[in-house]
Design a protein around this motif. Sequence first.
Motif, PDB file in Angstrom:
ATOM      1  N   VAL A  63       0.833  -1.201   0.000  1.00  0.00           N
ATOM      2  CA  VAL A  63       0.000   0.000   0.000  1.00  0.00           C
ATOM      3  C   VAL A  63       0.872   1.256   0.000  1.00  0.00           C
ATOM      4  CG1 VAL A  63      -1.568   1.356   1.466  1.00  0.00           C
ATOM      5  CG2 VAL A  63      -2.010  -1.063   1.089  1.00  0.00           C
ATOM      6  N   VAL A  64       0.477   2.245  -0.784  1.00  0.00           N
ATOM      7  CA  VAL A  64       1.138   3.549  -0.824  1.00  0.00           C
ATOM      8  C   VAL A  64       0.596   4.413   0.306  1.00  0.00           C
ATOM      9  CG1 VAL A  64       1.421   5.683  -2.153  1.00  0.00           C
ATOM     10  CG2 VAL A  64       1.514   3.453  -3.309  1.00  0.00           C
ATOM     11  N   GLN A  65       1.483   5.006   1.087  1.00  0.00           N
ATOM     12  CA  GLN A  65       1.078   5.968   2.120  1.00  0.00           C
ATOM     13  C   GLN A  65       1.044   7.345   1.451  1.00  0.00           C
ATOM     14  OE1 GLN A  65       2.848   4.357   6.204  1.00  0.00           O
ATOM     15  NE2 GLN A  65       4.394   4.276   4.598  1.00  0.00           N
ATOM     16  N   HIS A  66      -0.151   7.793   1.132  1.00  0.00           N
ATOM     17  CA  HIS A  66      -0.332   8.934   0.234  1.00  0.00           C
ATOM     18  C   HIS A  66      -0.198  10.276   0.937  1.00  0.00           C
ATOM     19  CE1 HIS A  66      -1.975  11.713  -2.581  1.00  0.00           C
ATOM     20  NE2 HIS A  66      -3.242  11.562  -2.277  1.00  0.00           N
ATOM     21  N   LEU A  67      -0.942  10.464   2.032  1.00  0.00           N
ATOM     22  CA  LEU A  67      -0.933  11.765   2.699  1.00  0.00           C
ATOM     23  C   LEU A  67      -1.321  11.630   4.154  1.00  0.00           C
ATOM     24  CD1 LEU A  67      -4.094  12.898   3.155  1.00  0.00           C
ATOM     25  CD2 LEU A  67      -3.979  13.246   0.706  1.00  0.00           C
ATOM     26  N   ILE A  68      -1.121  12.711   4.888  1.00  0.00           N
ATOM     27  CA  ILE A  68      -1.568  12.811   6.280  1.00  0.00           C
ATOM     28  C   ILE A  68      -2.498  14.010   6.396  1.00  0.00           C
ATOM     29  CG2 ILE A  68      -0.904  13.063   8.701  1.00  0.00           C
ATOM     30  CD1 ILE A  68       1.894  12.105   7.950  1.00  0.00           C
ATOM     31  N   MET A  69      -3.701  13.778   6.907  1.00  0.00           N
ATOM     32  CA  MET A  69      -4.622  14.872   7.198  1.00  0.00           C
ATOM     33  C   MET A  69      -4.304  15.389   8.595  1.00  0.00           C
ATOM     34  SD  MET A  69      -8.217  13.521   5.607  1.00  0.00           S
ATOM     35  CE  MET A  69      -8.314  12.943   3.920  1.00  0.00           C
ATOM     36  N   VAL A  70      -3.990  16.660   8.691  1.00  0.00           N
ATOM     37  CA  VAL A  70      -3.504  17.241   9.948  1.00  0.00           C
ATOM     38  C   VAL A  70      -4.553  18.186  10.537  1.00  0.00           C
ATOM     39  CG1 VAL A  70      -1.687  18.604  11.038  1.00  0.00           C
ATOM     40  CG2 VAL A  70      -1.125  17.072   9.126  1.00  0.00           C
ATOM     41  N   ASP A  71      -4.963  17.890  11.754  1.00  0.00           N
ATOM     42  CA  ASP A  71      -5.904  18.732  12.494  1.00  0.00           C
ATOM     43  C   ASP A  71      -5.332  18.993  13.885  1.00  0.00           C
ATOM     44  OD1 ASP A  71      -8.075  18.755  10.512  1.00  0.00           O
ATOM     45  OD2 ASP A  71      -8.323  16.642  11.018  1.00  0.00           O
ATOM     46  N   GLY A  72      -5.857  20.027  14.538  1.00  0.00           N
ATOM     47  CA  GLY A  72      -5.545  20.254  15.940  1.00  0.00           C
ATOM     48  C   GLY A  72      -4.170  20.821  16.230  1.00  0.00           C
ATOM     49  N   GLU A  73      -3.560  21.481  15.236  1.00  0.00           N
ATOM     50  CA  GLU A  73      -2.222  22.037  15.451  1.00  0.00           C
ATOM     51  C   GLU A  73      -2.203  23.565  15.400  1.00  0.00           C
ATOM     52  OE1 GLU A  73       0.041  20.464  16.635  1.00  0.00           O
ATOM     53  OE2 GLU A  73       0.002  18.371  16.013  1.00  0.00           O
ATOM     54  N   GLY A  74      -3.368  24.175  15.595  1.00  0.00           N
ATOM     55  CA  GLY A  74      -3.448  25.629  15.601  1.00  0.00           C
ATOM     56  C   GLY A  74      -3.914  26.189  14.273  1.00  0.00           C
ATOM     57  N   ALA A  75      -4.378  27.430  14.315  1.00  0.00           N
ATOM     58  CA  ALA A  75      -4.937  28.089  13.127  1.00  0.00           C
ATOM     59  C   ALA A  75      -3.823  28.744  12.314  1.00  0.00           C
ATOM     60  CB  ALA A  75      -5.972  29.138  13.536  1.00  0.00           C
ATOM     61  N   LEU A  76      -3.641  28.269  11.102  1.00  0.00           N
ATOM     62  CA  LEU A  76      -2.600  28.842  10.235  1.00  0.00           C
ATOM     63  C   LEU A  76      -2.916  30.266   9.819  1.00  0.00           C
ATOM     64  CD1 LEU A  76      -1.876  25.683   8.054  1.00  0.00           C
ATOM     65  CD2 LEU A  76      -0.304  26.763   9.683  1.00  0.00           C
ATOM     66  N   GLY A  77      -4.177  30.672   9.998  1.00  0.00           N
ATOM     67  CA  GLY A  77      -4.564  32.049   9.708  1.00  0.00           C
ATOM     68  C   GLY A  77      -4.922  32.828  10.971  1.00  0.00           C
ATOM     69  N   ASP A  78      -4.345  32.455  12.088  1.00  0.00           N
ATOM     70  CA  ASP A  78      -4.649  33.138  13.355  1.00  0.00           C
ATOM     71  C   ASP A  78      -4.297  34.624  13.238  1.00  0.00           C
ATOM     72  OD1 ASP A  78      -4.461  34.078  16.175  1.00  0.00           O
ATOM     73  OD2 ASP A  78      -4.736  31.949  16.617  1.00  0.00           O
ATOM     74  N   PRO A  79      -5.200  35.531  13.658  1.00  0.00           N
ATOM     75  CA  PRO A  79      -4.893  36.966  13.585  1.00  0.00           C
ATOM     76  C   PRO A  79      -3.705  37.376  14.446  1.00  0.00           C
ATOM     77  CG  PRO A  79      -7.255  36.611  13.889  1.00  0.00           C
ATOM     78  CD  PRO A  79      -6.582  35.281  14.101  1.00  0.00           C
ATOM     79  N   ASP A  80      -3.427  36.631  15.489  1.00  0.00           N
ATOM     80  CA  ASP A  80      -2.278  36.925  16.343  1.00  0.00           C
ATOM     81  C   ASP A  80      -1.021  36.347  15.697  1.00  0.00           C
ATOM     82  OD1 ASP A  80      -0.355  35.850  18.647  1.00  0.00           O
ATOM     83  OD2 ASP A  80      -1.426  37.613  19.403  1.00  0.00           O
ATOM     84  N   GLY A  81      -0.066  37.194  15.394  1.00  0.00           N
ATOM     85  CA  GLY A  81       1.120  36.761  14.680  1.00  0.00           C
ATOM     86  C   GLY A  81       1.919  35.697  15.402  1.00  0.00           C
ATOM     87  N   THR A  82       1.986  35.784  16.727  1.00  0.00           N
ATOM     88  CA  THR A  82       2.731  34.794  17.499  1.00  0.00           C
ATOM     89  C   THR A  82       2.059  33.432  17.425  1.00  0.00           C
ATOM     90  OG1 THR A  82       3.548  36.491  19.019  1.00  0.00           O
ATOM     91  CG2 THR A  82       3.608  34.208  19.785  1.00  0.00           C
ATOM     92  N   ARG A  83       0.730  33.420  17.577  1.00  0.00           N
ATOM     93  CA  ARG A  83       0.014  32.137  17.498  1.00  0.00           C
ATOM     94  C   ARG A  83       0.055  31.572  16.087  1.00  0.00           C
ATOM     95  NH1 ARG A  83      -3.825  34.789  21.035  1.00  0.00           N
ATOM     96  NH2 ARG A  83      -5.198  35.172  19.236  1.00  0.00           N
ATOM     97  N   ARG A  84       0.012  32.450  15.086  1.00  0.00           N
ATOM     98  CA  ARG A  84       0.092  31.980  13.696  1.00  0.00           C
ATOM     99  C   ARG A  84       1.444  31.321  13.437  1.00  0.00           C
ATOM    100  NH1 ARG A  84      -1.261  36.321  11.712  1.00  0.00           N
ATOM    101  NH2 ARG A  84       0.541  37.169  10.612  1.00  0.00           N
ATOM    102  N   ALA A  85       2.514  31.953  13.910  1.00  0.00           N
ATOM    103  CA  ALA A  85       3.849  31.376  13.750  1.00  0.00           C
ATOM    104  C   ALA A  85       3.959  30.052  14.502  1.00  0.00           C
ATOM    105  CB  ALA A  85       4.902  32.361  14.248  1.00  0.00           C
ATOM    106  N   ARG A  86       3.334  29.970  15.686  1.00  0.00           N
ATOM    107  CA  ARG A  86       3.369  28.731  16.452  1.00  0.00           C
ATOM    108  C   ARG A  86       2.623  27.621  15.704  1.00  0.00           C
ATOM    109  NH1 ARG A  86       0.682  30.157  20.990  1.00  0.00           N
ATOM    110  NH2 ARG A  86       2.564  31.249  21.693  1.00  0.00           N
ATOM    111  N   ALA A  87       1.506  27.972  15.071  1.00  0.00           N
ATOM    112  CA  ALA A  87       0.758  26.975  14.303  1.00  0.00           C
ATOM    113  C   ALA A  87       1.596  26.438  13.149  1.00  0.00           C
ATOM    114  CB  ALA A  87      -0.540  27.581  13.770  1.00  0.00           C
ATOM    115  N   VAL A  88       2.296  27.326  12.463  1.00  0.00           N
ATOM    116  CA  VAL A  88       3.191  26.873  11.390  1.00  0.00           C
ATOM    117  C   VAL A  88       4.219  25.908  11.954  1.00  0.00           C
ATOM    118  CG1 VAL A  88       4.956  27.595   9.727  1.00  0.00           C
ATOM    119  CG2 VAL A  88       2.850  28.941   9.976  1.00  0.00           C
ATOM    120  N   ASP A  89       4.813  26.277  13.077  1.00  0.00           N
ATOM    121  CA  ASP A  89       5.852  25.435  13.683  1.00  0.00           C
ATOM    122  C   ASP A  89       5.279  24.098  14.149  1.00  0.00           C
ATOM    123  OD1 ASP A  89       8.687  25.337  14.506  1.00  0.00           O
ATOM    124  OD2 ASP A  89       7.845  25.153  16.521  1.00  0.00           O
ATOM    125  N   ASN A  90       4.043  24.105  14.657  1.00  0.00           N
ATOM    126  CA  ASN A  90       3.406  22.865  15.101  1.00  0.00           C
ATOM    127  C   ASN A  90       3.229  21.864  13.964  1.00  0.00           C
ATOM    128  OD1 ASN A  90       3.168  23.912  17.682  1.00  0.00           O
ATOM    129  ND2 ASN A  90       0.987  24.384  17.506  1.00  0.00           N
TER     130      ASN A  90
END
Length: 260
Positions: A63-90
Amino acid sequence: SLAQWSYHRALRAREFDHLDFALVARRDHGLEAIEYVNTFFKARARDEAYLAEMNRRAADAGVVQHLIMVDGEGALGDPDGTRRARAVDNHRQWLDAARTLGCTTIRVNAQSEGTPDEQERLAADGLRRLVEIAAPMDLNVIVENHGGLSSHGDWLVRVMRRVDHPRIGTLPDFGNFYEYDRYTGVADMMPFAKAVSAKSHAFDGDGNETRTDYARMLRIVRDAGFAGWVGIEYEGEAMPERDGIAKTLQLLQRVQRTLP
């Protein structure tokens, strides 16, 4: 391919283990690719031995492992710049896991707050930061219509254009449109699609999905020139998940045979 969410009830009830998912997809459904959901191995993203075992199980099942669906790691569009950067890092750990598993892609969400224009700018910023990390790893970052403004095809297309990167894309889901026409939405998203989710809930006596015209949807997918994996994602409750997956596969195969 088989989306792991199709078996979310069985996995939560521990009817079988996450490590057996590849075998179940191949043995029980004859499918050759799988799409993981990160919540079913959330604490294992950095566990090299566990990921190695996932690789072994997938290889043994063919079987080919095609992709991973990622949830629960923070909002990539969070209005707060610090939280947005943390979501990217998560999300980095899931890029690393995807590379280890031989996946090509992670699916993320474009969650944000504010006016549509503000959310477009913020989501595009977070996605661009993430895709710039993914690109040197030869990985794609794709966004599903998954609630909020992401379930408006025209808005998500604007986000894609603003990010403007060859490694960014969409995952059109047949069912996740709530205030927006599903056929228009999938057509909007297909030019950017790197995977497709054939969502199903229930079937009539002829085996047709009761909410979505699969023939119409697959014509949209085909006419866009898409040649990637179409993921089966059964989300109904009227029958065992195994049966819902089988019915979705039968419907896809039947419709596929009728397309010119």
